[in-house]
Write a protein that holds these residues in place. Structure first.
Motif, PDB file in Angstrom:
ATOM      1  N   GLU A  72       1.626  30.015 -44.802  1.00  0.00           N
ATOM      2  CA  GLU A  72       3.301  29.376 -45.216  1.00  0.00           C
ATOM      3  C   GLU A  72       3.942  29.420 -43.674  1.00  0.00           C
ATOM      4  OE1 GLU A  72       7.847  30.354 -47.608  1.00  0.00           O
ATOM      5  OE2 GLU A  72       5.388  31.002 -48.185  1.00  0.00           O
ATOM      6  N   GLU A  73       5.029  28.629 -43.313  1.00  0.00           N
ATOM      7  CA  GLU A  73       5.084  28.828 -41.713  1.00  0.00           C
ATOM      8  C   GLU A  73       6.323  29.928 -41.696  1.00  0.00           C
ATOM      9  OE1 GLU A  73       6.955  25.864 -38.514  1.00  0.00           O
ATOM     10  OE2 GLU A  73       7.611  25.701 -40.162  1.00  0.00           O
ATOM     11  N   ILE A  74       6.606  30.897 -40.783  1.00  0.00           N
ATOM     12  CA  ILE A  74       7.995  32.270 -40.974  1.00  0.00           C
ATOM     13  C   ILE A  74       9.034  31.173 -40.028  1.00  0.00           C
ATOM     14  CG2 ILE A  74       8.337  34.096 -39.888  1.00  0.00           C
ATOM     15  CD1 ILE A  74       5.394  34.651 -39.337  1.00  0.00           C
ATOM     16  N   PRO A  75      10.111  31.409 -40.978  1.00  0.00           N
ATOM     17  CA  PRO A  75      11.432  30.847 -41.383  1.00  0.00           C
ATOM     18  C   PRO A  75      11.732  31.371 -39.204  1.00  0.00           C
ATOM     19  CG  PRO A  75      10.970  31.732 -42.763  1.00  0.00           C
ATOM     20  CD  PRO A  75       9.900  32.106 -41.877  1.00  0.00           C
ATOM     21  N   LEU A  76      12.288  30.348 -39.011  1.00  0.00           N
ATOM     22  CA  LEU A  76      12.920  30.829 -37.305  1.00  0.00           C
ATOM     23  C   LEU A  76      13.791  31.852 -37.339  1.00  0.00           C
ATOM     24  CD1 LEU A  76      12.915  29.583 -34.816  1.00  0.00           C
ATOM     25  CD2 LEU A  76      14.988  27.735 -35.395  1.00  0.00           C
ATOM     26  N   HIS A  77      14.591  32.007 -38.820  1.00  0.00           N
ATOM     27  CA  HIS A  77      15.795  32.982 -38.494  1.00  0.00           C
ATOM     28  C   HIS A  77      14.700  34.137 -38.442  1.00  0.00           C
ATOM     29  CE1 HIS A  77      18.322  35.960 -40.060  1.00  0.00           C
ATOM     30  NE2 HIS A  77      19.589  35.118 -39.878  1.00  0.00           N
ATOM     31  N   LYS A  78      13.994  34.367 -39.025  1.00  0.00           N
ATOM     32  CA  LYS A  78      12.479  35.325 -38.952  1.00  0.00           C
ATOM     33  C   LYS A  78      12.133  35.771 -37.414  1.00  0.00           C
ATOM     34  CE  LYS A  78       9.441  37.751 -41.352  1.00  0.00           C
ATOM     35  NZ  LYS A  78       7.958  38.160 -42.442  1.00  0.00           N
ATOM     36  N   ARG A  79      11.863  35.100 -37.157  1.00  0.00           N
ATOM     37  CA  ARG A  79      10.948  34.599 -36.128  1.00  0.00           C
ATOM     38  C   ARG A  79      12.177  35.436 -34.959  1.00  0.00           C
ATOM     39  NH1 ARG A  79       8.781  29.053 -34.930  1.00  0.00           N
ATOM     40  NH2 ARG A  79       9.977  28.275 -36.758  1.00  0.00           N
ATOM     41  N   VAL A  80      13.606  34.969 -34.685  1.00  0.00           N
ATOM     42  CA  VAL A  80      14.324  35.161 -33.750  1.00  0.00           C
ATOM     43  C   VAL A  80      14.893  36.649 -33.811  1.00  0.00           C
ATOM     44  CG1 VAL A  80      16.802  35.106 -33.111  1.00  0.00           C
ATOM     45  CG2 VAL A  80      15.205  32.716 -33.527  1.00  0.00           C
ATOM     46  N   MET A  82      12.828  38.896 -35.764  1.00  0.00           N
ATOM     47  CA  MET A  82      11.508  39.580 -34.969  1.00  0.00           C
ATOM     48  C   MET A  82      11.380  39.486 -33.105  1.00  0.00           C
ATOM     49  SD  MET A  82       8.791  37.996 -37.100  1.00  0.00           S
ATOM     50  CE  MET A  82       7.327  38.442 -36.299  1.00  0.00           C
ATOM     51  N   LEU A  83      11.554  38.670 -32.461  1.00  0.00           N
ATOM     52  CA  LEU A  83      12.087  38.627 -30.888  1.00  0.00           C
ATOM     53  C   LEU A  83      13.159  39.776 -30.356  1.00  0.00           C
ATOM     54  CD1 LEU A  83      11.677  37.972 -28.322  1.00  0.00           C
ATOM     55  CD2 LEU A  83      12.992  35.712 -28.660  1.00  0.00           C
ATOM     56  N   LEU A  84      14.127  39.532 -31.220  1.00  0.00           N
ATOM     57  CA  LEU A  84      15.285  40.864 -31.227  1.00  0.00           C
ATOM     58  C   LEU A  84      15.212  41.835 -30.946  1.00  0.00           C
ATOM     59  CD1 LEU A  84      18.473  38.868 -32.493  1.00  0.00           C
ATOM     60  CD2 LEU A  84      17.476  38.990 -30.105  1.00  0.00           C
ATOM     61  N   ARG A  85      14.387  42.618 -32.410  1.00  0.00           N
ATOM     62  CA  ARG A  85      13.915  43.604 -32.421  1.00  0.00           C
ATOM     63  C   ARG A  85      12.764  43.789 -31.239  1.00  0.00           C
ATOM     64  NH1 ARG A  85      16.219  48.571 -33.565  1.00  0.00           N
ATOM     65  NH2 ARG A  85      14.682  49.769 -33.917  1.00  0.00           N
ATOM     66  N   TYR A  86      12.081  43.108 -30.849  1.00  0.00           N
ATOM     67  CA  TYR A  86      11.273  43.591 -30.077  1.00  0.00           C
ATOM     68  C   TYR A  86      11.833  44.001 -28.584  1.00  0.00           C
ATOM     69  CZ  TYR A  86       8.050  43.239 -26.348  1.00  0.00           C
ATOM     70  OH  TYR A  86       6.836  43.213 -25.395  1.00  0.00           O
ATOM     71  N   MET A  87      13.245  42.999 -28.239  1.00  0.00           N
ATOM     72  CA  MET A  87      13.851  42.786 -27.212  1.00  0.00           C
ATOM     73  C   MET A  87      14.875  44.286 -27.265  1.00  0.00           C
ATOM     74  SD  MET A  87      14.794  39.144 -26.673  1.00  0.00           S
ATOM     75  CE  MET A  87      15.668  39.937 -25.189  1.00  0.00           C
ATOM     76  N   ALA A  88      15.311  45.616 -28.372  1.00  0.00           N
ATOM     77  CA  ALA A  88      16.516  46.108 -28.509  1.00  0.00           C
ATOM     78  C   ALA A  88      15.991  47.340 -28.683  1.00  0.00           C
ATOM     79  CB  ALA A  88      17.499  45.935 -29.953  1.00  0.00           C
ATOM     80  N   GLU A  99      -0.030  41.532 -35.596  1.00  0.00           N
ATOM     81  CA  GLU A  99       0.833  41.316 -34.032  1.00  0.00           C
ATOM     82  C   GLU A  99       0.090  40.417 -33.555  1.00  0.00           C
ATOM     83  OE1 GLU A  99      -1.058  45.364 -32.535  1.00  0.00           O
ATOM     84  OE2 GLU A  99      -2.185  45.579 -33.608  1.00  0.00           O
ATOM     85  N   SER A 100      -1.129  39.623 -33.527  1.00  0.00           N
ATOM     86  CA  SER A 100      -1.154  38.569 -32.549  1.00  0.00           C
ATOM     87  C   SER A 100      -0.330  37.440 -32.664  1.00  0.00           C
ATOM     88  CB  SER A 100      -2.233  37.870 -33.196  1.00  0.00           C
ATOM     89  OG  SER A 100      -2.696  37.843 -34.338  1.00  0.00           O
ATOM     90  N   SER A 101       0.300  37.078 -33.923  1.00  0.00           N
ATOM     91  CA  SER A 101       1.279  36.511 -34.615  1.00  0.00           C
ATOM     92  C   SER A 101       2.757  36.800 -33.736  1.00  0.00           C
ATOM     93  CB  SER A 101       1.818  36.487 -36.088  1.00  0.00           C
ATOM     94  OG  SER A 101       0.462  36.266 -36.345  1.00  0.00           O
ATOM     95  N   LEU A 102       3.253  38.193 -33.437  1.00  0.00           N
ATOM     96  CA  LEU A 102       4.386  38.816 -32.726  1.00  0.00           C
ATOM     97  C   LEU A 102       3.966  37.956 -31.349  1.00  0.00           C
ATOM     98  CD1 LEU A 102       7.687  40.010 -32.519  1.00  0.00           C
ATOM     99  CD2 LEU A 102       5.761  42.263 -32.368  1.00  0.00           C
ATOM    100  N   ILE A 103       3.019  38.373 -30.935  1.00  0.00           N
ATOM    101  CA  ILE A 103       3.000  37.806 -29.637  1.00  0.00           C
ATOM    102  C   ILE A 103       3.442  36.628 -29.645  1.00  0.00           C
ATOM    103  CG2 ILE A 103       1.128  38.164 -27.969  1.00  0.00           C
ATOM    104  CD1 ILE A 103      -0.013  40.325 -28.623  1.00  0.00           C
ATOM    105  N   LEU A 104       2.403  35.788 -30.136  1.00  0.00           N
ATOM    106  CA  LEU A 104       3.055  34.269 -29.936  1.00  0.00           C
ATOM    107  C   LEU A 104       4.274  33.684 -30.203  1.00  0.00           C
ATOM    108  CD1 LEU A 104       1.533  31.359 -29.978  1.00  0.00           C
ATOM    109  CD2 LEU A 104       0.966  31.558 -32.407  1.00  0.00           C
ATOM    110  N   ILE A 105       5.258  34.876 -31.595  1.00  0.00           N
ATOM    111  CA  ILE A 105       6.484  34.075 -31.386  1.00  0.00           C
ATOM    112  C   ILE A 105       7.170  34.904 -30.515  1.00  0.00           C
ATOM    113  CG2 ILE A 105       8.183  34.504 -33.282  1.00  0.00           C
ATOM    114  CD1 ILE A 105       7.148  35.319 -35.167  1.00  0.00           C
ATOM    115  N   ARG A 106       6.787  35.916 -29.752  1.00  0.00           N
ATOM    116  CA  ARG A 106       7.506  35.551 -28.255  1.00  0.00           C
ATOM    117  C   ARG A 106       7.008  35.333 -27.113  1.00  0.00           C
ATOM    118  NH1 ARG A 106       4.602  41.148 -25.894  1.00  0.00           N
ATOM    119  NH2 ARG A 106       3.664  39.885 -25.595  1.00  0.00           N
ATOM    120  N   ARG A 107       6.459  34.447 -27.637  1.00  0.00           N
ATOM    121  CA  ARG A 107       6.020  33.238 -26.036  1.00  0.00           C
ATOM    122  C   ARG A 107       6.574  31.905 -26.353  1.00  0.00           C
ATOM    123  NH1 ARG A 107       0.683  33.880 -26.446  1.00  0.00           N
ATOM    124  NH2 ARG A 107       0.545  35.639 -25.102  1.00  0.00           N
TER     125      ARG A 107
END
Length: 345
Positions: A58-66, A68-74, A90-98
């Motif tokens: 199942e595809e990760i929703p865009l809202h969830k991806r954003v 995740m990135l915001l928590r990484y940056m914050a 972890e690989s999914s998070l790295i891909l989403i960040r990129r």
């Protein structure tokens, strides 16, 4: 068969929706309304649009991806901690960040970090003039460089080791009176001087034109050369006149906007206080993404979360005299402003 690792479940689905507005802001460093606006800008970006084919996970929703990135940056949380919280690898998070960093860099950057038009300059200068207790005419913005600490690079590490004895990349920024960035230059190694970063940026070649033929000007510290479109303070050799000292005081007070902008940026996105990525290209795109999100937050007046805002350190990064290529027009302009009365300043 793919091995499933145990992770936190339903944090995004069940816990995040129950956050009070203050909790949400403290955790993601912006309001939920601002997050929705960011998602709306990213929804049509190549690489982030919903896939049109069925099958697979199942595809990760865009809202969830954003988020995740915001928590990484914050925060300074590890990839493992964030991926576990959001129930992804972890690989999914790295891909989403990129993917999000690339989308912002390629499709959103120019919409939110842009130089004001010539017609906007009078209003901008008037707001700067009335900013604080002192007057200073025709100011368009302030420029400075900020060192972002990074881990030791694998290649040419000595170039990134700055005079403060840590590895860094330089973010050169120009901000307006609202602390919004209107121009950035990212990527120069920490050992490089601020004046060299400026001279190798597009601002150096276009500053005179961007400031309406030198009618308006930016404010910069003594690390920069004095130009008609870039005013710097007098060097304090112990023999400054009263008017020259007064000029420096007012100049410094007005120029604080760029120090506040950097402080606001690093306080919101605490990842910028130390970035432990390997790829310099990804680090630079993270800077760009942070600056774009910073501007969006300011446009949305999303500032409530930023308690304890600090000023960027003014490290007195002064260039040797032979580096400073001041011009006669800049010197004449500075003298003209200096000779005005204190009330006019």
């Amino acid at each position: 068969i793919r091995e499933e690792k145990k992770k936190t479940e339903e944090y995004y689905e069940c816990t995040v929706p129950l956050y009070l507005p203050e909790q949400f802001q403290k955790f993601f460093r912006m309001s939920s309304d601002t997050v929705d606006i960011i998602c709306s800008y990213l929804a049509s970006c190549p690489g982030l649009t919903s896939r049109s084919y069925p099958g697979g996970r199942e595809e990760i929703p865009l809202h969830k991806r954003v988020l995740m990135l915001l928590r990484y940056m914050a925060s300074q949380e590890t990839l493992l901690e964030i991926s576990d919280r959001f129930n992804v690898t972890e690989s999914s998070l790295i891909l989403i960040r990129r993917e999000i960093n690339n989308a912002v860099f390629n499709s959103v950057f120019g919409r939110f970090i842009k130089w004001p038009s010539i017609s906007d300059l009078p209003g901008l200068a008037n707001r700067f003039k009335n900013l604080g207790d002192n007057r200073f005419t025709n100011v368009k913005g302030a420029v400075d460089g900020s060192h972002i600490p990074i881990q030791r690079p694998l290649d040419k590490a000595n170039c990134y080791y700055n005079r403060k004895q840590f590895y860094s990349i330089i973010l050169q920024g120009v901000c307006d009176d609202s602390l919004k960035f209107v121009d950035i230059n990212v990527g120069w190694p920490g050992r490089v001087h601020d004046s060299k970063v400026l001279k190798n940026s597009s601002l150096w070649d276009t500053g005179f034109i961007r400031c309406d033929g030198g009618r308006y000007h930016l404010l910069g510290d003594a690390a920069y050369p004095l130009k008609e479109w870039l005013l710097t303070p007098y060097r304090d050799n112990g023999h400054l006149t009263r008017k020259q000292r007064r000029f420096n005081e007012v100049h410094s007070a007005k120029r604080q906007v760029i120090e506040r902008a950097f402080g606001l940026l690093k306080n919101r996105f605490r990842r910028l206080q130390f970035i432990n990525m390997i790829s310099i290209d990804e680090i630079c795109k993270t800077f760009v993404c942070a600056c774009v999100f910073h501007n969006i937050c300011i446009l949305q007046n999303d500032l409530d979360v930023l308690d304890g805002i600090f000023f960027e350190d003014n490290d007195g990064n002064i260039a040797p005299l032979q580096i400073l290529e001041s011009d006669a027009q800049g010197q004449a302009k500075r003298v003209q402003i200096t000779n005005k009365t204190v009330k006019e300043l």
